[in-house]
Design a protein around this motif. Structure first.
Motif, PDB file in Angstrom:
ATOM      1  N   THR A 105       0.950  -1.149  -0.056  1.00 21.56           N
ATOM      2  CA  THR A 105      -0.047  -0.212   0.160  1.00 21.56           C
ATOM      3  C   THR A 105       1.003   1.539  -0.170  1.00 21.56           C
ATOM      4  OG1 THR A 105       0.220   0.334   2.628  1.00 21.56           O
ATOM      5  CG2 THR A 105      -1.616  -1.493   0.720  1.00 21.56           C
ATOM      6  N   ILE A 117      -3.782   3.976  -1.020  1.00 19.85           N
ATOM      7  CA  ILE A 117      -3.957   3.069  -2.336  1.00 19.85           C
ATOM      8  C   ILE A 117      -3.021   1.509  -2.529  1.00 19.85           C
ATOM      9  CG2 ILE A 117      -4.774   4.443  -3.550  1.00 19.85           C
ATOM     10  CD1 ILE A 117      -2.328   4.196  -5.242  1.00 19.85           C
ATOM     11  N   THR A 118      -3.892   0.372  -2.899  1.00 17.28           N
ATOM     12  CA  THR A 118      -2.685  -0.386  -2.719  1.00 17.28           C
ATOM     13  C   THR A 118      -2.656  -0.840  -4.533  1.00 17.28           C
ATOM     14  OG1 THR A 118      -4.386  -2.139  -1.912  1.00 17.28           O
ATOM     15  CG2 THR A 118      -3.674  -3.189  -3.276  1.00 17.28           C
ATOM     16  N   THR A 193      -6.404  -7.493 -12.984  1.00 19.19           N
ATOM     17  CA  THR A 193      -6.391  -7.305 -12.368  1.00 19.19           C
ATOM     18  C   THR A 193      -5.665  -7.587 -10.582  1.00 19.19           C
ATOM     19  OG1 THR A 193      -7.959  -9.381 -11.202  1.00 19.19           O
ATOM     20  CG2 THR A 193      -9.054  -6.926 -11.455  1.00 19.19           C
ATOM     21  N   SER A 196      -4.037  -8.682  -7.233  1.00 18.05           N
ATOM     22  CA  SER A 196      -5.946  -8.301  -5.933  1.00 18.05           C
ATOM     23  C   SER A 196      -6.718  -7.733  -6.963  1.00 18.05           C
ATOM     24  CB  SER A 196      -5.847  -8.436  -4.627  1.00 18.05           C
ATOM     25  OG  SER A 196      -6.609  -7.890  -4.165  1.00 18.05           O
ATOM     26  N   ARG A 198      -7.761  -5.160  -5.562  1.00 19.71           N
ATOM     27  CA  ARG A 198      -8.014  -4.260  -5.156  1.00 19.71           C
ATOM     28  C   ARG A 198      -6.871  -3.452  -5.172  1.00 19.71           C
ATOM     29  NH1 ARG A 198      -7.456  -7.462  -0.686  1.00 19.71           N
ATOM     30  NH2 ARG A 198      -5.290  -6.988   0.110  1.00 19.71           N
ATOM     31  N   GLN A 200      -4.500  -0.864  -7.810  1.00 21.65           N
ATOM     32  CA  GLN A 200      -4.655   0.125  -8.371  1.00 21.65           C
ATOM     33  C   GLN A 200      -4.102   0.795  -8.985  1.00 21.65           C
ATOM     34  OE1 GLN A 200      -6.758   2.029  -4.771  1.00 21.65           O
ATOM     35  NE2 GLN A 200      -7.833   3.176  -6.552  1.00 21.65           N
ATOM     36  N   ALA A 357     -15.496  -7.651  -1.466  1.00 17.80           N
ATOM     37  CA  ALA A 357     -14.972  -7.823  -2.683  1.00 17.80           C
ATOM     38  C   ALA A 357     -12.856  -7.879  -1.540  1.00 17.80           C
ATOM     39  CB  ALA A 357     -14.615  -6.377  -2.731  1.00 17.80           C
ATOM     40  N   GLY A 358     -12.482  -8.367  -2.839  1.00 19.19           N
ATOM     41  CA  GLY A 358     -10.617  -8.468  -2.039  1.00 19.19           C
ATOM     42  C   GLY A 358     -10.218  -9.441  -1.512  1.00 19.19           C
ATOM     43  N   ARG A 359     -11.334 -10.466  -1.249  1.00 19.86           N
ATOM     44  CA  ARG A 359     -11.761 -11.464  -0.489  1.00 19.86           C
ATOM     45  C   ARG A 359     -11.323 -12.814  -1.487  1.00 19.86           C
ATOM     46  NH1 ARG A 359     -14.006  -9.045   3.498  1.00 19.86           N
ATOM     47  NH2 ARG A 359     -16.100  -9.630   2.961  1.00 19.86           N
TER      48      ARG A 359
END
Length: 530
Positions: A105, A117-118, A193, A196, A198, A200, A357-359
């Motif tokens: 991050t 952000i990730t 993606t 992950s 998440r 960006q 989301a994300g999992r």
């Protein structure tokens, strides 16, 4: 219209009229079927989107994850050091390409407001290994992975649309990442993606292996594309030899360590595969219960129509004709129940991204599409037609004399069949309820497990310095000390502390250690502190 087409259509239309004529029966039968089909369709959508669909990369069956392994510790999947990654890349004989990455991050500033952000640090060959082309712009070249040349980034489609306005001309513009101006050189497609949903932003590592420190710092992950004709098994055999060579050349850091390779699809879904199959199996039990219930309802309905069926038989209808009619009449149940079940599945899946989301990996591939529609249609028709065969055959096996009398009653054999169906339904329900009870009991036990600390009235705040603005580590320590003093001065605060990883959040930071005066471990492994 030909009779062999017209007759079944007439039976189906008659079935719709019977549903309208008996709304209570129709509501019970349709709702029973819809719940079973809805649960089964939703779980099939998850399994299909996550486990069965190929990853959105070029020739995904050739992509593998490459791990450091340590059999002495029972660990097959360990991170990779940049030193080992460089050796693997230069000395392997089974990969067409090999890339590395690290999820992290960082701070984004220079837009409307600063946000956390990730992002993913990558070697430039990771993008080419995965075989993904940008939507706009270009990807990294190898020179941009060198120190001082890494001020370039790729952004995700969602980041581009939300943060940058969706304008293709932003390629070449700059944004501030961790206090440093970074040039946007490319926009990745929505399907990309990795690793992950998440993520960006992607940026180069911008460091040489020797800047990483010891070879024992295994903190990145590696993905490779197998050379044409190379299987996972043959690649593993070749990498076993390379792992032994590195252990001999670097005994202090590589003794006991090897190399493990597995398909990237297995890596992406390994943590959720068994869970999805268990849930799908449970949904199958629910559907089976619904089918047994439906068979019982059809049996009861057919029993109430004995006089009608007896009249049809008396005026010349054959037994096979009655069976075909009764089965055709179940098709409206399949259509209405399947449609309602599809709606229930759609509602359930629509809220899934917000909840998971994300999992859950590959969640973007989960939804109602042509494959799911065909699956729902097939399941609906199969279960209604299959489970209407027994009631239809039983209902058509009539003794005309009592059946034609007003108020004729069901035979004892039919009563026994319905009793068996009820017993089967209860037995299946007990299996589902028992399994659910065990899961709830396990969950309650897990929640009530003493974590070793008291979390009551404890609040957490996440903050991170910008290394570009505060490059000196001493100043970072001073900043956190000042934050602690300011927070501790608040009247509602009793105590305050700082930590780089929260307990039980699934993340840890480990380092090897040597106890002064102790002998090295006999098997060559290292002691690890978390």
């Amino acid at each position: 219209m030909r009779p062999w087409i017209a007759t079944p259509l007439d039976d189906i239309r008659y079935g719709f009229r019977l549903l309208i004529k008996n709304p209570a029966y129709a509501a019970i039968a349709v709702f029973t079927l819809a719940v079973g089909i809805g649960a089964n369709t939703a779980l099939f959508s998850l399994v299909d989107g996550i486990l069965f669909r190929p990853l959105p990369f070029a020739e995904p069956d050739r992509l593998v994850t490459v791990w450091t392994s340590n059999e002495n510790r029972g660990i097959s999947r360990w991170g990779v050091s940049l030193h080992d990654y460089t050796d693997w890349r230069l000395r392997n004989e089974v990969f067409e390409d090999l890339g590395a990455y690290n999820l992290n991050t960082t701070n984004l500033s220079g837009l409307d407001r600063p946000v956390r952000i990730t992002y993913t640090q990558v070697t430039p060959d990771l993008i080419t290994t995965l075989g993904v082309a940008p939507l706009h712009g270009r990807v990294f070249d190898m020179e941009e992975n060198l120190p001082g040349n890494d001020d370039v980034i790729l952004v995700s489609r969602s980041f581009w649309e939300v943060q940058l306005g969706g304008d293709p001309s932003v390629v070449g513009s700059t944004v501030n990442i961790d206090g440093r101006p970074m040039t946007v050189i490319g926009i990745m497609p929505a399907s990309f993606t990795f690793p992950s949903p998440r993520v960006q932003v992607w940026k180069p590592f911008g460091m040489l292996p020797e800047e990483e420190g010891t070879r024992g710092g295994r903190w990145v992950r590696a993905v490779a594309r197998l050379a044409p004709g190379v299987t996972v098994e043959s690649a593993q055999a070749s990498l076993d030899i390379l792992g032994q060579q590195l252990a001999e050349e670097y005994p202090e850091t590589n003794t006991g360590f090897g190399i493990f390779v597995e398909p990237l699809q297995a890596t992406a879904t390994g943590g959720i595969r068994n869970t999805l199959f268990i849930l799908w199996g449970t949904a199958g039990f629910v559907l089976l219960i619904a089918c047994v219930n439906l068979a019982n309802l059809l049996m009861a309905r057919a029993t109430g129509r004995q006089r009608e069926l007896a009249v049809r038989t008396a005026i010349g209808a054959s037994r096979s004709r009655l069976v075909r009619q009764l089965i055709a009449e179940s098709i409206p149940l399949a259509v209405v129940g399947g449609t309602l079940g599809l709606g229930l599945a759609f509602v359930g899946l629509r809220g899934l991204p917000q909840l998971a989301a994300g999992r859950i990996p590959s969640l973007e591939f989960v939804g109602i599409d042509a494959r799911v529609l065909l699956y729902t249609l097939g399941v609906s028709l199969f279960v209604t037609v299959f489970f209407s065969i027994l009631p239809a055959r039983r209902a058509s096996n009539l003794d005309l004399t009592p059946a034609l009398k007003e108020g004729g009653k069901a035979t004892s054999s039919r009563g026994r069949v319905r009793g068996v169906l009820v017993v089967a339904q209860v037995a299946l329900a007990m299996v589902v309820v028992t399994g659910a009870g065990l899961l709830v009991n396990s969950f309650v036990s897990l929640v009530n497990t003493d974590p070793g600390f008291t979390a009551d009235q404890v609040l957490t705040v996440r903050t991170a310095p910008s290394w570009g603005e505060i490059p000196e580590r001493e100043r970072v320590g001073q900043m956190f000390a000042e934050i602690q003093r300011e927070v501790a001065s608040l009247p509602m605060v009793r105590s305050v502390s700082a930590v780089n990883r929260l307990p039980l959040d699934g993340n840890s930071w480990g380092t090897s250690l040597q106890i002064e005066g102790s002998e090295p471990l006999a098997d060559g492994t290292q002691r690890i502190a978390l």
